[in-house]
Design a protein around this motif. Structure first.
Motif, PDB file in Angstrom:
ATOM      1  N   ASP A  91      -0.731  24.873 -23.548  1.00  0.00           N
ATOM      2  CA  ASP A  91       0.560  25.018 -24.211  1.00  0.00           C
ATOM      3  C   ASP A  91       1.645  24.318 -23.397  1.00  0.00           C
ATOM      4  O   ASP A  91       2.440  23.535 -23.912  1.00  0.00           O
ATOM      5  N   GLN A  92       1.645  24.577 -22.078  1.00  0.00           N
ATOM      6  CA  GLN A  92       2.704  23.991 -21.248  1.00  0.00           C
ATOM      7  C   GLN A  92       2.574  22.484 -21.187  1.00  0.00           C
ATOM      8  O   GLN A  92       3.561  21.767 -21.068  1.00  0.00           O
ATOM      9  N   GLN A  93       1.343  21.988 -21.282  1.00  0.00           N
ATOM     10  CA  GLN A  93       1.150  20.547 -21.264  1.00  0.00           C
ATOM     11  C   GLN A  93       1.687  19.902 -22.545  1.00  0.00           C
ATOM     12  O   GLN A  93       2.259  18.827 -22.520  1.00  0.00           O
ATOM     13  N   LEU A  94       1.492  20.571 -23.660  1.00  0.00           N
ATOM     14  CA  LEU A  94       1.748  19.918 -24.944  1.00  0.00           C
ATOM     15  C   LEU A  94       3.016  20.386 -25.659  1.00  0.00           C
ATOM     16  O   LEU A  94       3.368  19.843 -26.689  1.00  0.00           O
ATOM     17  N   THR A  95       3.689  21.396 -25.109  1.00  0.00           N
ATOM     18  CA  THR A  95       4.944  21.814 -25.734  1.00  0.00           C
ATOM     19  C   THR A  95       5.897  20.627 -25.825  1.00  0.00           C
ATOM     20  O   THR A  95       5.983  19.824 -24.904  1.00  0.00           O
ATOM     21  N   ASP A  96       6.575  20.538 -26.966  1.00  0.00           N
ATOM     22  CA  ASP A  96       7.545  19.462 -27.198  1.00  0.00           C
ATOM     23  C   ASP A  96       6.909  18.077 -27.213  1.00  0.00           C
ATOM     24  O   ASP A  96       7.551  17.086 -26.905  1.00  0.00           O
ATOM     25  N   THR A  97       5.624  18.006 -27.562  1.00  0.00           N
ATOM     26  CA  THR A  97       5.034  16.693 -27.838  1.00  0.00           C
ATOM     27  C   THR A  97       4.704  16.619 -29.322  1.00  0.00           C
ATOM     28  O   THR A  97       4.831  17.602 -30.057  1.00  0.00           O
ATOM     29  N   TYR A  98       4.218  15.437 -29.727  1.00  0.00           N
ATOM     30  CA  TYR A  98       3.872  15.256 -31.135  1.00  0.00           C
ATOM     31  C   TYR A  98       2.677  16.094 -31.552  1.00  0.00           C
ATOM     32  O   TYR A  98       2.429  16.277 -32.740  1.00  0.00           O
ATOM     33  N   PHE A  99       1.910  16.630 -30.574  1.00  0.00           N
ATOM     34  CA  PHE A  99       0.798  17.501 -30.943  1.00  0.00           C
ATOM     35  C   PHE A  99       1.326  18.724 -31.691  1.00  0.00           C
ATOM     36  O   PHE A  99       0.764  19.159 -32.705  1.00  0.00           O
TER      37      PHE A  99
END
Lengths: 342, 193
Positions: A91-99
Motif C-alpha cells: 500500500d505504501q509503495q503504491l499509494t498515489d500512483t496510477y495503480f
C-alpha cells in the motif's frame, strides 16, 4: 476524479484503504489494512451469489445480461487489486500512483456504472414501451467493455512503473509512453461505446418497434403489465410468495379471484398496504397523503428562511417565515373528507 | 366488503404520527450535535466559562425546566381525553399546558435577553454555543406552542379523525421538547455545578 476539496475528502473517506496510507499514522494504516482484508469476505460471498444465480437460472444472453457479466469481470479485477492494499508495505509503495487509479476505476466504472447501464437497457422497454436495437446494444456493450479494459488496465502497469496520479504531463523515456497511448486510445473507444448506447436509446425511443409486455421472460411482476405501465397498474395488490412471482401461476390466479371478490383493491382513497418486516404478510393499510402543492411550497419557504438566516437578511427571513406559516395553514386548513381512523 | 376488510387492518399509528416521529428523530440529531459541540468546546478550553463571562444561574433554569416538563402531564391526559372522544376536556387540558408553557417561555426570553446584555455570542466559543443551544431550544418551544394554538382553534369545532392525528402529533412533539429541555438545562447549568 475532480480536484475539488469536497470530492477529494469524499474519495479519502470512501477509498481510504487505497488512498490514505501515506499520510496517516501506523494505527490508522493497520485499521485500513484490516478493513481492506475484511471487506473481501462479503464481496466474495456476493460474487459467488451472482455467479450462482446466473448459472442456476436460464440466462438470456441479451444486452442487459452482457453488462452484468462485464460488471462481474471488472469487479473481480478491481476486487483483486483492492485486496492487495491490505498489505501495508504494498500500500505504501503504491499509494498515489496510477495503480490506485486503475483499481478504483475498475470499481467505480466497471462495477458501479456497468450494472446501471445494464439496468437502463433492461427496463428501457418497460419504461418507454419501445424496444432498443439488440445488435446496436451488444455493439455498444463490447465497445464500452473493450474500451474500459484498454483504458484502465494499463494503468496498473504504469502505476507499478512509478507514475504518480494527478499529473498531466511527464518526461518521455520513463517507459510510460506506450501504456498511456493505449489508455488514450481506449478512452476514445470507451466514449464511442457510450455514445452508441445513448444514440441507441434516443433513436429507439422515437423509432423503436413497440415493446411486448415481457421481452426477456422476466421473473418479476413489472413484466406482467403492459409497456409502458398504465396508470393504476395493478388493480389488486398482488400476492407474492417467492422471488419469481411471474412464474407462480397459482398466485396469479389468486389475484384474479381477489379482484372478483373486490378484496385488496384499496379503492377507499389514497391507500397502500404495509407488510410485516420478516414475512411480508399484509399487516395494515396506510393512508397516503393526497396530492397537494402545499408541502413543496412550505419546503421552499423554509429553504428561504434558512438562506436568509445564513446571509443575515433578518427582515427577509421574517417574510419567508410568515409565508411558510401561511403555507402550513393552507396545507392543514382544509381537512380531507376521507381520512385514516386513528 | 372491501371496506370492512380494509378497516379491520388499521391497527397502527397514523402516517402523520410516523412522519412526526421521523421529524423528531431529525431534531434529536440536531440537539445531539449541539450537545456534542458544547462538550467538545468545553474540553478544548482551559477556562469554562472564559474570564469575564458570569457563571450561569442554577436554581432558576432548573425550576423553569421542572415547570415545563410538568406540562407533560396535561398534554398526556389531554391526548388521552381526545382519543376517548372528550373534546372539551382535551381542549381544557391543552389550554392549561399552553398557558404554563407561555409563562415558561416569557421568563426564559427575559433571562435570554438579560444574558445578552452581559455577554455576546461573538465573544467566545462558550458564549456562542451557550446562546445557540438555548436559542434552538426556545425556538422549539415556540413551534410547540404554535402547534397547540392551531390545535386548540381546531378542537373548538369538535373532534374528527384528522384532528385526532393532530392531537397525537402535538403530544409527541411536546414529549420530545420536554425531554430535550432536561438535557439543555443540565448542559446550561453544568459549569456552575
Amino acid at each position: 476524479m475532480t480536484n475539488s476539496p469536497l470530492a477529494r475528502r469524499f474519495v479519502q473517506v470512501s477509498f481510504g484503504p487505497a488512498l490514505a496510507s501515506r499520510v496517516v499514522p501506523m494505527v490508522t494504516a493497520i485499521y485500513f489494512a484490516a478493513a481492506s482484508m475484511i471487506v473481501v469476505i462479503p464481496s466474495g460471498i456476493q460474487l459467488f451469489a451472482w455467479i450462482m444465480t446466473i448459472l442456476t437460472g436460464t440466462p438470456i444472453f441479451k444486452t442487459p445480461l452482457l453488462w452484468i457479466i462485464g460488471f462481474i469481470v471488472f469487479f473481480i479485477i478491481g476486487g483483486l487489486s483492492g485486496i492487495m492494499f491490505a498489505a501495508i508495505p504494498f500500500d505504501q509503495q503504491l499509494t498515489d500512483t496510477y495503480f490506485v487509479v486503475a483499481h478504483f476505476h475498475f470499481i467505480i466504472f466497471g462495477a458501479a456504472v456497468f450494472p446501471l447501464l445494464g439496468g437502463l437497457y433492461y427496463w428501457f422497454p418497460k419504461v418507454t414501451g419501445r424496444m432498443y436495437s439488440e445488435p446496436v446494444g451488444q455493439a455498444s456493450f463490447w465497445l464500452t467493455f473493450v474500451g474500459s479494459a484498454l483504458t484502465f488496465f494499463p494503468m496498473h502497469i504504469v502505476g507499478l512503473l512509478g507514475m504518480p496520479r494527478r499529473v498531466y504531463t511527464y518526461q518521455s523515456g520513463l517507459g510510460w509512453d506506450g501504456y498511456n497511448m493505449a489508455e488514450t486510445i481506449g478512452a476514445y473507444i470507451l466514449a464511442g461505446g457510450l455514445m452508441l448506447l445513448v444514440a441507441n436509446l434516443v433513436v429507439s425511443y422515437f423509432r423503436g418497434p413497440k415493446a411486448p409486455d415481457d421481452p426477456f421472460g422476466g421473473a418479476t411482476l413489472e413484466w406482467s403489465i403492459p409497456s409502458p405501465p398504465p396508470h393504476y397498474n395493478f388493480a389488486v395488490i398482488p400476492r407474492v410468495t417467492t422471488p419469481y412471482p411471474m412464474w407462480d401461476e397459482q398466485d396469479r390466479i389468486e389475484d384474479m379471484r381477489k379482484l372478483e371478490r373486490g378484496e385488496m383493491v384499496l379503492d377507499g382513497g389514497h391507500e397502500t398496504p404495509a407488510t410485516s418486516v420478516l414475512d411480508a404478510n399484509w399487516d395494515e393499510v396506510i393512508d397516503m397523503p393526497s396530492d397537494s402543492p402545499w408541502p413543496i411550497v412550505t419546503a421552499l419557504m423554509m429553504s428561504g428562511v434558512f438562506a436568509m438566516l445564513l446571509t443575515g437578511h433578518l427582515v427577509a427571513m421574517c417574510v419567508f417565515l410568515g409565508l411558510m406559516a401561511l403555507a402550513v395553514a393552507a396545507w392543514h386548513g382544509a381537512e380531507p373528507e376521507h381520512e385514516a381512523a386513528t | 366488503m372491501s371496506g370492512l376488510n380494509v378497516e379491520r387492518k388499521r391497527i397502527s399509528m397514523p402516517a402523520g404520527w410516523w412522519g412526526t416521529l421521523l421529524f423528531v428523530a431529525t431534531e434529536a440529531t440536531l440537539f445531539g450535535t449541539l450537545f456534542a459541540t458544547y462538550f467538545y468546546l468545553r474540553f478544548n478550553t482551559p477556562q469554562w466559562p472564559p474570564a469575564g463571562v458570569p457563571e450561569p444561574k442554577v436554581a432558576l433554569p432548573l425550576i423553569l425546566t421542572g415547570v415545563l416538563v410538568a406540562t407533560t402531564i396535561p398534554v398526556f391526559f389531554g391526548a388521552r381525553a381526545a382519543l376517548a372522544g372528550r373534546a372539551r376536556l382535551a381542549w381544557l387540558l391543552f389550554f392549561v399546558a399552553l398557558v404554563i408553557q407561555a409563562g415558561y417561555f416569557g421568563v426564559q426570553v427575559h433571562e435570554f435577553l438579560g444574558d445578552l446584555d452581559k455577554f455576546s455570542p461573538h465573544d467566545s466559543a462558550y458564549a456562542s454555543i451557550y446562546f445557540t443551544l438555548l436559542g434552538a431550544h426556545h425556538a422549539h418551544v415556540v413551534v410547540g406552542m404554535a402547534i397547540e394554538v392551531w390545535l386548540l382553534a381546531k378542537l373548538l369545532g369538535g373532534l374528527t379523525p384528522y384532528r385526532l392525528v393532530g392531537v397525537r402529533v402535538a403530544a409527541l412533539y411536546w414529549y420530545f421538547v420536554n425531554a430535550v429541555a432536561i438535557g439543555v438545562v443540565l448542559t446550561q447549568v453544568y459549569p456552575a455545578l
